[in-house]
Design a protein around this motif. Structure first.
Motif, PDB file in Angstrom:
ATOM      1  N   MET A  42       0.751  -1.292   0.043  1.00  0.00           N
ATOM      2  CA  MET A  42       0.215  -0.028   0.014  1.00  0.00           C
ATOM      3  C   MET A  42       0.923   1.125   0.106  1.00  0.00           C
ATOM      4  O   MET A  42       0.467   2.016  -0.798  1.00  0.00           O
ATOM      5  CB  MET A  42      -0.936  -0.039   1.332  1.00  0.00           C
ATOM      6  N   ASP A  43       1.950   1.184   0.627  1.00  0.00           N
ATOM      7  CA  ASP A  43       2.938   2.499   0.911  1.00  0.00           C
ATOM      8  C   ASP A  43       3.561   2.304  -0.572  1.00  0.00           C
ATOM      9  O   ASP A  43       3.414   3.760  -1.120  1.00  0.00           O
ATOM     10  CB  ASP A  43       3.899   2.160   1.892  1.00  0.00           C
ATOM     11  N   GLU A  48      -4.902   0.542  -2.462  1.00  0.00           N
ATOM     12  CA  GLU A  48      -5.911   0.217  -1.276  1.00  0.00           C
ATOM     13  C   GLU A  48      -6.187  -1.155  -1.357  1.00  0.00           C
ATOM     14  O   GLU A  48      -6.931  -1.470  -2.231  1.00  0.00           O
ATOM     15  CB  GLU A  48      -6.844   1.209  -1.281  1.00  0.00           C
ATOM     16  N   ILE A  49      -5.615  -1.929  -0.550  1.00  0.00           N
ATOM     17  CA  ILE A  49      -6.062  -3.643  -0.347  1.00  0.00           C
ATOM     18  C   ILE A  49      -6.900  -3.416   0.754  1.00  0.00           C
ATOM     19  O   ILE A  49      -6.855  -3.039   1.998  1.00  0.00           O
ATOM     20  CB  ILE A  49      -4.780  -4.114  -0.208  1.00  0.00           C
ATOM     21  N   THR A  50      -8.276  -4.068   0.418  1.00  0.00           N
ATOM     22  CA  THR A  50      -9.001  -4.244   1.403  1.00  0.00           C
ATOM     23  C   THR A  50      -9.450  -5.682   1.803  1.00  0.00           C
ATOM     24  O   THR A  50      -8.780  -6.488   1.352  1.00  0.00           O
ATOM     25  CB  THR A  50     -10.799  -3.762   0.866  1.00  0.00           C
ATOM     26  N   ALA A  51     -10.011  -6.012   2.859  1.00  0.00           N
ATOM     27  CA  ALA A  51     -10.336  -6.987   3.571  1.00  0.00           C
ATOM     28  C   ALA A  51     -10.695  -8.384   2.456  1.00  0.00           C
ATOM     29  O   ALA A  51     -10.382  -9.533   2.719  1.00  0.00           O
ATOM     30  CB  ALA A  51     -11.121  -7.173   4.841  1.00  0.00           C
ATOM     31  N   GLU A  52     -11.700  -7.834   1.651  1.00  0.00           N
ATOM     32  CA  GLU A  52     -12.166  -8.692   0.694  1.00  0.00           C
ATOM     33  C   GLU A  52     -11.001  -9.243  -0.495  1.00  0.00           C
ATOM     34  O   GLU A  52     -11.296 -10.351  -1.079  1.00  0.00           O
ATOM     35  CB  GLU A  52     -13.379  -8.188  -0.117  1.00  0.00           C
ATOM     36  N   GLU A  74      -5.097  -0.257 -11.733  1.00  0.00           N
ATOM     37  CA  GLU A  74      -5.928   0.308 -12.819  1.00  0.00           C
ATOM     38  C   GLU A  74      -7.127   1.022 -12.514  1.00  0.00           C
ATOM     39  O   GLU A  74      -7.835   1.822 -13.097  1.00  0.00           O
ATOM     40  CB  GLU A  74      -6.595  -0.997 -13.728  1.00  0.00           C
ATOM     41  N   GLU A  75      -7.692   0.601 -11.163  1.00  0.00           N
ATOM     42  CA  GLU A  75      -8.801   1.288 -10.628  1.00  0.00           C
ATOM     43  C   GLU A  75      -8.886   2.744 -10.367  1.00  0.00           C
ATOM     44  O   GLU A  75      -7.960   3.228  -9.972  1.00  0.00           O
ATOM     45  CB  GLU A  75      -9.234   0.529  -9.660  1.00  0.00           C
TER      46      GLU A  75
END
Lengths: 75, 531
Positions: A42-43, A48-52, A74-75
């Motif tokens: 993430m740094d 942003e990596i989420t729990a899902e 890409e998002e």
């Protein structure tokens, strides 16, 4: 990809990341390592990596992690 | 109806017969009716709780999926007209609606669980502190709520499912009664394992044919479970209960023996029950997730917790630890700590904070008394200590020319982990955290006062019982060692029928002769059933 390799080698230098495809399944990375890795990703890559997204398939190999990163960037 | 009773045996026999007579796609209905009947046998008035959970979770999952479909359809219809930012905003809006729905469902179900589990405890504390601080003797009456059978297990299993639907990992089940079977599947309702929808659902609804091999495999598992429960756990409980009751009169080896026996009692009780559950499910062609992987051979606490109550551990990891660790607030706190307190602290915060939360919750999950929270936090403390001390112990080992893969080091690490975890287990059977710490302290003093005669007479654990207990523990250890190379049942199934049936008969005989059952024994209560 090289930046990712450096991060991975910082966590487990003994692993051959080119051939290893079971980082999670073969318990090379435990949950500590995964969280450390996610924080680093993430740094470094500003994603942003989420729990899902915390599923073994995304973290089993360097290639899989890279694919997740590409998708997130890409998002 | 207990998993260990003649009634349950008859129940299963009738069920197996019906299940394989019916054949085809309707077999799951037999399992559903059986599951509801089993729950009713255990306490009909509590069925309402499981129905509330199943219903709310079912509709929440459908609702969440409905939102996802709506989003996909809207985005497909407006593919050309919507800009990137508009699409993002729309997705965020749908996500927040889904999140609200999920939150309400979790709140309701955790609320039910927490009320039933902790209300009496909370009132007792309130009364105590009010009396101490204000002298008010008007006590608030405790409703003395009784926990519905398996509520912790089915609540966690159901919430795991709805969170998975929210994450998009599984599709929401369309048929309510199929979902009800997933929640109430009778072999696992008492004490788990906590199954995942993706693993269990396809198995529940696939038609099964009668296969002798599978039945035999299930029977092996059931018998091994009964051996663990009746020969080991229930036998050892006699010594553990009496020693714990007279804890202040006994020190040293009496307490060490108690701690050692309790480690095997709880393992025999819980893993034995799980074996019976897994074996029973196997009779219907359903393979439940294993909950234990020879935990007493773990070389570290972290490894131990990966091998003990696996399904609860992975549940907490996936639904509490990971979401908390990658939570923005926790990560920002980590960043703040990094810039203000240094790199080391900043790196540890997103890992250790969720870990402390998970272990406090794990403790609370086991019971409402403060001793369970102390137990959970002690586990967390040793896990963190183990991680932090790793570089230090690596340096010492290097100086002593020792390596972790040396046999002697493996044995030392197994020994150390076993005893550390066994000492922490003391909190299970004492009344208060203070009693637990005192018991651990007392186990290290007055070793010279130990006398086997006292064990045989005053502690009412006769010599024959001691011998059977130790032989059974050795047998269990040997079986665990053999299982390193795979399940014994799988290997037995490759042998001749004569060997297979003699093994089954020998195990049954062993349990009949050495099992602790009958008058004066209570084989009905599993320790984890109360959690």
């Amino acid at each position: 990809m090289e930046e990712l390799r450096e991060i991975l080698e910082g966590i487990h230098p003994e692993v051959d990341y080119d051939s290893e495809t079971g980082l999670i399944d073969r318990r090379i990375f435990d949950s500590f390592d995964v969280i450390t890795l996610v924080g680093e990703l993430m740094d470094h890559f500003d994603v942003e990596i989420t729990a899902e997204q915390m599923v073994p398939d995304h973290f089993n190999s360097m290639q899989a992690i890279w694919s997740l990163l590409e998708e997130l960037m890409e998002e | 109806m207990s998993l260990i009773s003649i009634e349950f045996l008859c129940f299963c026999l009738v069920l197996v017969l019906l299940f394989y007579l019916i054949k085809g796609p309707y077999q799951w209905i037999i399992l559903l009716v059986a599951s509801i009947a089993f729950y009713c046998f255990c306490g009909p008035k509590y069925i309402v709780y499981i129905l509330v959970t199943a219903t709310t979770v079912y509709f929440t999952a459908r609702g969440i999926e409905g939102f996802s479909k709506k989003r996909d359809a809207y985005l497909a219809d407006h593919k050309e007209t919507l800009g990137r930012e508009e699409k993002k905003a729309y997705k965020a809006d749908i996500k927040s609606r889904q999140k609200r729905l999920l939150f309400l469902c979790i709140l309701l179900n955790v609320g039910i669980l927490a009320t039933l589990k902790y209300l009496d405890f909370g009132i007792a504390y309130f009364n105590y502190y009010r009396l101490m601080l204000t002298g008010n003797t008007n006590l608030v009456l405790q409703p003395m709520l009784i926990l519905p059978l398996g509520i912790s297990f089915y609540t966690f299993q159901s919430l795991g499912y709805v969170i998975d639907v929210y994450y998009g990992k599984v599709k929401a089940e369309r048929q309510y009664f199929r979902f009800l079977l997933f929640v109430s599947f009778f072999p696992q309702i008492i004490q788990g394992p906590i199954s995942r929808f993706a693993d269990l659902e396809p198995q529940l609804f696939t038609p099964k044919r009668f296969e002798t091999e599978r039945i035999k495999s299930g029977l092996y598992r059931i018998l091994f479970g009964l051996f663990k429960k009746l020969v080991i756990a229930d036998r050892l409980s006699a010594y553990v209960t009496r020693t714990a009751a007279f804890r202040e009169d006994y020190k040293g080896i009496y307490l060490l023996l108690c701690i050692f026996f309790y480690a095997f009692q709880i393992y025999g009780d819980f893993s034995g029950g799980i074996d019976v559950a897994i074996g029973t499910a196997e009779l219907f062609g359903i393979r439940l997730t294993d909950n234990f992987e020879r935990p007493f051979f773990s070389k570290s606490i972290a490894e131990y917790w990966r091998r003990w109550h696996i399904t609860l551990g992975t549940w907490f990891r996936d639904y509490i630890f990971y979401p908390l660790s990658v939570n923005k607030r926790v990560l920002n706190l980590g960043k703040w700590c990094r810039s203000h307190l240094g790199e080391g602290v900043g790196k540890r915060v997103p890992i250790y904070l969720p870990m402390i939360a998970v272990w406090a919750l794990t403790g609370m999950w086991h019971g409402s008394e403060s001793k369970y929270i102390v137990w959970g936090l002690c586990n967390c403390f040793f896990l963190i200590l183990g991680t932090e001390a790793e570089p230090f112990s690596a340096r010492i080992m290097e100086k002593l020319h020792l390596r972790n893969d040396m046999f002697v080091m493996k044995c030392y690490r197994i020994f150390k982990t076993f005893w550390l975890m066994s000492f922490l287990r003391v909190f299970d059977f004492v009344k208060t955290p203070r009693d637990g710490f005192c018991m651990i302290r007392d186990a290290f003093i007055k070793w010279d006062t130990f006398d086997w005669h006292e064990v045989y007479t005053t502690l009412l654990f006769p010599k024959e019982e001691v011998i059977v207990a130790f032989v059974a523990i050795i047998l269990l250890t040997v079986v665990s060692l053999i299982q390193r190379k795979g399940r014994i049942a799988d290997r037995l199934l490759k042998k001749s029928p004569w060997i297979q049936y003699s093994t089954l008969a020998a195990f049954a005989l062993l349990i009949l002769i050495f099992g602790s059952y009958g008058l004066g024994y209570d084989a009905q209560s599993f320790i984890y059933m109360n959690f």
